[in-house]
Design a protein around this motif. Structure first.
Motif, mmCIF file in Angstrom:
data_model
loop_
_atom_site.group_PDB
_atom_site.id
_atom_site.type_symbol
_atom_site.label_atom_id
_atom_site.label_comp_id
_atom_site.label_asym_id
_atom_site.label_seq_id
_atom_site.Cartn_x
_atom_site.Cartn_y
_atom_site.Cartn_z
ATOM 1 N N HIS A 1 -23.547 -95.169 -31.129
ATOM 2 C CA HIS A 1 -23.329 -95.409 -32.560
ATOM 3 C C HIS A 1 -23.494 -96.897 -32.883
ATOM 4 C CE1 HIS A 1 -21.864 -94.877 -36.590
ATOM 5 N NE2 HIS A 1 -20.757 -95.560 -36.365
ATOM 6 N N ALA B 1 -25.238 -92.059 -40.506
ATOM 7 C CA ALA B 1 -24.071 -91.849 -39.655
ATOM 8 C C ALA B 1 -23.458 -90.464 -39.873
ATOM 9 C CB ALA B 1 -23.036 -92.938 -39.891
ATOM 10 N N TRP C 1 -22.267 -89.169 -33.583
ATOM 11 C CA TRP C 1 -21.003 -89.865 -33.837
ATOM 12 C C TRP C 1 -20.155 -89.075 -34.828
ATOM 13 C CZ3 TRP C 1 -17.623 -93.378 -32.366
ATOM 14 C CH2 TRP C 1 -16.722 -93.893 -33.290
#
Length: 92
Positions: free
Chosen positions: A28, A71, A76
């Motif tokens: 990440h 994201a 993640w």
């Protein structure tokens, strides 16, 4: 253009959550730092093994929002779903 910053804490409730964070965090960090408009991105462990400090800086709203989109669709996001975030965002 106004920078967008995010600061706060990622707070795990269990040791299992913390293990998931530790496993997913390196990728990440690499992916986020490579994003266009990322000025800085730091996620650091605290003295509490269940808590991380988070500090992010992006060049502006578009870069920050692009990061959020990327994201949210990442490993993640899947690995850390349900883990408490205590963040403050400035500059939006």
């Amino acid at each position: 253009m106004t920078e967008v910053t995010l600061s706060g804490r990622l707070i795990c409730a269990t040791a299992d959550e913390a293990l998931r964070v530790r496993a997913a965090l390196p990728a990440h960090i690499v992916l986020t730092r490579a994003e266009a408009g990322c000025i800085s991105f730091e996620v650091t462990e605290t003295d509490d093994p269940l808590v991380w400090n988070v500090s992010e800086r992006f060049t502006g709203k578009a870069a920050f929002e692009a990061h959020q989109v990327r994201a949210s669709a990442s490993d993640w996001a899947r690995e850390t779903a349900g883990i408490k975030r205590d963040y403050v965002v400035d500059g939006l």
